[in-house]
Design a protein around this motif. Structure first.
Motif, PDB file in Angstrom:
ATOM      1  N   UNK A 201      36.108  42.119  46.825  1.00  0.00           N
ATOM      2  CA  UNK A 201      37.525  42.195  46.475  1.00  0.00           C
ATOM      3  C   UNK A 201      37.955  43.634  46.222  1.00  0.00           C
ATOM      4  N   UNK A 202      39.089  43.979  46.807  1.00  0.00           N
ATOM      5  CA  UNK A 202      39.672  45.289  46.561  1.00  0.00           C
ATOM      6  C   UNK A 202      40.999  45.066  45.832  1.00  0.00           C
ATOM      7  N   UNK A 203      41.176  45.775  44.723  1.00  0.00           N
ATOM      8  CA  UNK A 203      42.409  45.643  43.935  1.00  0.00           C
ATOM      9  C   UNK A 203      43.316  46.840  44.192  1.00  0.00           C
ATOM     10  N   UNK A 204      44.610  46.590  44.368  1.00  0.00           N
ATOM     11  CA  UNK A 204      45.572  47.692  44.543  1.00  0.00           C
ATOM     12  C   UNK A 204      46.899  47.307  43.880  1.00  0.00           C
TER      13      UNK A 204
ATOM     14  N   UNK B 158      45.161  41.561  45.345  1.00  0.00           N
ATOM     15  CA  UNK B 158      43.726  41.411  45.564  1.00  0.00           C
ATOM     16  C   UNK B 158      43.473  41.096  47.034  1.00  0.00           C
ATOM     17  N   UNK B 159      42.590  41.899  47.656  1.00  0.00           N
ATOM     18  CA  UNK B 159      42.239  41.644  49.058  1.00  0.00           C
ATOM     19  C   UNK B 159      40.755  41.301  49.132  1.00  0.00           C
ATOM     20  N   UNK B 160      40.454  40.257  49.871  1.00  0.00           N
ATOM     21  CA  UNK B 160      39.086  39.767  49.972  1.00  0.00           C
ATOM     22  C   UNK B 160      38.589  40.006  51.397  1.00  0.00           C
TER      23      UNK B 160
ATOM     24  N   UNK C 196      37.865  33.300  43.753  1.00  0.00           N
ATOM     25  CA  UNK C 196      38.972  32.894  42.875  1.00  0.00           C
ATOM     26  C   UNK C 196      38.977  33.700  41.587  1.00  0.00           C
ATOM     27  N   UNK C 197      40.154  34.229  41.271  1.00  0.00           N
ATOM     28  CA  UNK C 197      40.349  34.970  40.022  1.00  0.00           C
ATOM     29  C   UNK C 197      40.557  33.956  38.898  1.00  0.00           C
TER      30      UNK C 197
ATOM     31  N   UNK D 168      41.651  37.489  53.359  1.00  0.00           N
ATOM     32  CA  UNK D 168      43.074  37.346  53.022  1.00  0.00           C
ATOM     33  C   UNK D 168      43.372  38.022  51.704  1.00  0.00           C
ATOM     34  N   UNK D 169      44.573  37.777  51.199  1.00  0.00           N
ATOM     35  CA  UNK D 169      44.915  38.402  49.920  1.00  0.00           C
ATOM     36  C   UNK D 169      45.711  37.470  49.017  1.00  0.00           C
TER      37      UNK D 169
END
Ligand SMILES: [Cu+2]
Lengths: 151, 204
Positions: free
Chosen positions: A27-30, A49-51, A58-59, A96-97
């Motif tokens: 996961x990348x957070x921006x 959140x991009x996976x 799941x967060x 996806x995100x």
């Protein structure tokens, strides 16, 4: 030959393990930001959140040393009424995100232990349902900000 | 040929008569883009306390175009978004915005004091006023505009969740209800309609 076969097997196992790595690893957070409200009022936190993994993740919430309590919430409007409700988790689809943005999903930050003001950076530890975590820096924006860019 | 020629005249006469009729009801018809509620909702009227602790009534805001919105300060998502958007609308109106007031009415009298409301609304716009009152006064105002709110206990820690009407009610400077904006209304439409109500050249 035997030892090298064993090491290959071990390497294979490690790789297999890698394929099932913790959710947070994929996961990348921006666009992480917090809308700061006066005093000790609860604040909303937003992030994209991009996976990049092949499995959905799941967060489930977040932890913070700055806020005593953090909850995953969703705002909705139906029949001319606005309301907020607690949610257990938010899925980030494979490749996806998921977007936490005003008037939708948000992290509700409660009981700040020290005043947070616009311009501050607040670290939240995002938690995923598999137990993995992702430390993310959120920038504190003024109450009347519309997004993370300052407009 | 003859009937055709008289038609524009008749049309003008009709328009004039309609203008007189509506004028008689008090408000000039304006080409609003948002939901026009002129004549369908009662005039602005309430007895509440403003965020400086002063008792106020609807009549105290005659002379201002009023944007009425219900919410509460422990609302960290939708209420701030709506107020932030209204702030942008006010900025876009330029000096005309000085003729308008955002009235943010708390539906959470147990937690919202004038002091908290003052800090909250001023974090968004200097032309916003926070209004508080006892449960009955707030309910009376809310019912007057067929708006609603509910409070329900949420978790074991004693906190509760509030749901509230998401609409913004716009009143002209005579306190007459004119348009209704939903949160999904475009900012352009809100700026357009407020401009009609605020520009003395259009709405004297
Ligand atoms: Cu919330």
């Amino acid at each position: 030959m035997k030892p090298s076969r064993l090491s290959l097997l071990l390497a294979g196992l490690l790789l297999a393990g890698g394929a099932h790595a913790a959710a947070a690893d994929h996961v990348r957070a921006s666009h992480a930001w917090i809308r700061v409200l006066p005093g000790a009022l609860p604040a909303g936190a937003y992030v994209t959140l991009e996976n990049d993994g092949d499995q959905p993740v799941a967060l489930s919430g977040a932890d913070s040393t700055v806020y005593a309590d953090v909850m995953l919430h969703r705002s909705s409007t139906a029949g001319g009424m606005s309301r907020m409700s607690m949610v257990d988790s938010l899925e980030v689809p494979a490749h996806g995100k998921a977007v936490l943005a005003p008037a939708g999903y948000h992290l509700m930050l409660m009981q700040p232990k020290a005043p947070v003001k616009a311009g501050d950076t607040v670290r939240l530890t995002l938690k995923f349902t598999d137990g993995s975590t992702l430390a993310t820096d959120f920038v504190a924006r003024p109450a009347n900000a519309l997004d993370d860019t300052g407009h | 040929m003859k009937p055709r020629r008289t038609r524009p005249f008749l049309l003008l006469l009709l328009l004039f008569a309609t203008g007189l009729l509506l004028g008689g009801c008090g408000s000039t018809p304006l080409p609003f883009r948002l939901t026009n509620i002129s004549g369908h909702m009662p005039d602005l009227d309430f007895r509440l306390t403003d965020d400086s602790g002063k008792p106020v009534t609807g009549a105290d805001y005659r002379g201002k175009v009023v944007l009425l919105y219900f919410g509460y300060t422990h609302c960290p998502d939708v209420c701030p978004l709506t107020l932030a958007q209204l702030h942008v609308v006010m900025q876009r109106l330029g000096p005309l915005a000085d003729g308008a007031r955002i009235l943010f009415v708390s539906v959470d009298p147990a937690r919202d004091t004038p002091a908290i409301m003052h800090a909250y609304v001023n974090a968004f716009d200097k032309r916003a006023v926070g209004l508080v009152g006892d449960a009955r006064s707030v309910e009376a105002l809310s019912k007057r505009y067929r708006s609603a709110f509910t409070r329900e206990p949420s978790s074991a820690d004693g906190t509760y969740e509030v749901s509230h009407s998401s609409a913004i009610y716009v009143f002209d400077n005579h306190g007459r209800a004119r348009v209704l904006a939903t949160p999904s209304a475009s900012q352009d439409d809100l700026v357009h309609d407020l401009h009609l109500l605020l520009d003395p050249g259009i709405n004297p």
